[in-house]
Enzyme design. Structure first.
Site, PDB file in Angstrom:
ATOM      1  N   ASN A  78      31.289  32.454  29.373  1.00 10.73           N
ATOM      2  CA  ASN A  78      32.524  33.159  29.711  1.00 10.73           C
ATOM      3  C   ASN A  78      33.219  33.776  28.504  1.00 10.73           C
ATOM      4  O   ASN A  78      34.351  34.249  28.613  1.00 10.73           O
ATOM      5  CB  ASN A  78      33.489  32.223  30.439  1.00 10.73           C
ATOM      6  CG  ASN A  78      32.869  31.623  31.680  1.00 10.73           C
ATOM      7  OD1 ASN A  78      32.565  30.442  31.709  1.00 10.73           O
ATOM      8  ND2 ASN A  78      32.627  32.435  32.702  1.00 10.73           N
ATOM      9  N   VAL A  85      37.441  36.636  26.352  1.00 14.27           N
ATOM     10  CA  VAL A  85      37.258  35.578  27.350  1.00 14.27           C
ATOM     11  C   VAL A  85      37.458  36.109  28.760  1.00 14.27           C
ATOM     12  O   VAL A  85      38.378  36.885  29.011  1.00 14.27           O
ATOM     13  CB  VAL A  85      38.306  34.456  27.137  1.00 14.27           C
ATOM     14  CG1 VAL A  85      38.021  33.277  28.042  1.00 14.27           C
ATOM     15  CG2 VAL A  85      38.363  34.021  25.702  1.00 14.27           C
ATOM     16  N   CYS A  86      36.598  35.662  29.675  1.00 15.06           N
ATOM     17  CA  CYS A  86      36.795  35.943  31.098  1.00 15.06           C
ATOM     18  C   CYS A  86      37.624  34.783  31.646  1.00 15.06           C
ATOM     19  O   CYS A  86      37.113  33.694  31.878  1.00 15.06           O
ATOM     20  CB  CYS A  86      35.458  36.031  31.824  1.00 15.06           C
ATOM     21  SG  CYS A  86      35.658  36.306  33.596  1.00 15.06           S
ATOM     22  N   LEU A  87      38.914  35.024  31.810  1.00 17.39           N
ATOM     23  CA  LEU A  87      39.838  33.997  32.270  1.00 17.39           C
ATOM     24  C   LEU A  87      40.653  34.574  33.421  1.00 17.39           C
ATOM     25  O   LEU A  87      41.556  35.382  33.201  1.00 17.39           O
ATOM     26  CB  LEU A  87      40.737  33.574  31.102  1.00 17.39           C
ATOM     27  CG  LEU A  87      41.486  32.273  31.207  1.00 17.39           C
ATOM     28  CD1 LEU A  87      40.533  31.097  31.411  1.00 17.39           C
ATOM     29  CD2 LEU A  87      42.330  32.045  29.963  1.00 17.39           C
TER      30      LEU A  87
END
Length: 153
Positions: A78, A85-87
Site C-alpha cells: 500500500n 500511501v493508499c489510505l
C-alpha cells in the site's frame, strides 16, 4: 486562519496522547502545514525498524485531506516507491472535515500492521502478500532491517 488553530490543537493533543507507534511528531520550523514523525510498528515484519513519515496539510485543511509520505523506504503493497500511501481515510472521496489527524495516523498504523492487498499501489507486492505470504514476510523483514531507521528506546 482556522487551519492554524486546529493544527496547533491537534499537534498538542497528539504529543500528549503519546502513541507507542508514533514518536517525535512535530511541525517543521517553516510551517505548521508540514509535520514529521517516526512510525514505530509493533507487528512483524515491520517491527524490526522505524519509518520516518511526513504529513503535508493543504492550506484548505480541514476541508481538504492531508497527504502522507514515507521518507524511509518500506516493502509494503500500500506504499509506492516514492513513499505515497493508499489510505482510504484521506482519499478525496472519503475525507470528512471532522476527521482528526490522530484518526488518520491510527489508520496509517493499522494499514502498516495489516496490509490491504485489495487496494495496492504495488500490485507485485500485493500478489506476493496473497500468494506467497511467508516469502513476503521474510523479504519485508529483511528490507526493513536494511532500510529502516533504528527503533527508539
Amino acid at each position: 486562519m482556522a487551519a492554524t488553530r486546529r493544527l496547533t490543537r491537534e499537534l498538542s493533543d497528539l504529543v500528549e496522547a503519546k502513541m507507542s507507534t508514533l514518536r517525535n511528531i512535530e511541525s517543521s520550523d517553516e510551517s505548521l502545514l508540514m509535520w514529521t514523525g517516526l512510525l514505530v510498528p509493533e507487528k512483524a515484519p515491520y517491527n524490526k525498524g522505524a519509518f520516518r513519515i511526513e504529513i503535508n496539510f493543504p492550506p484548505q485543511y480541514p476541508f481538504m485531506p492531508p497527504k502522507i509520505l514515507f521518507k524511509t523506504k518500506i516493502y509494503h503493497p500500500n506504499v509506492d516507491e516514492k513513499g505515497e500511501v493508499c489510505l482510504p481515510i484521506i482519499s478525496t472521496d472519503n475525507w470528512k472535515p471532522t476527521t482528526r489527524t490522530e484518526q488518520v495516523l491510527q489508520a496509517l498504523v493499522a494499514i502498516v500492521h495489516n496490509p490491504e492487498p485489495e487496494h495496492p499501489l504495488r500490485s507485485d507486492l500485493a500478489e506476493e502478500f496473497v500468494r506467497e505470504h511467508k516469502k513476503f514476510m521474510k523479504t519485508a523483514e529483511e528490507f526493513t532491517k536494511k532500510n529502516a531507521e533504528k527503533r527508539p528506546e
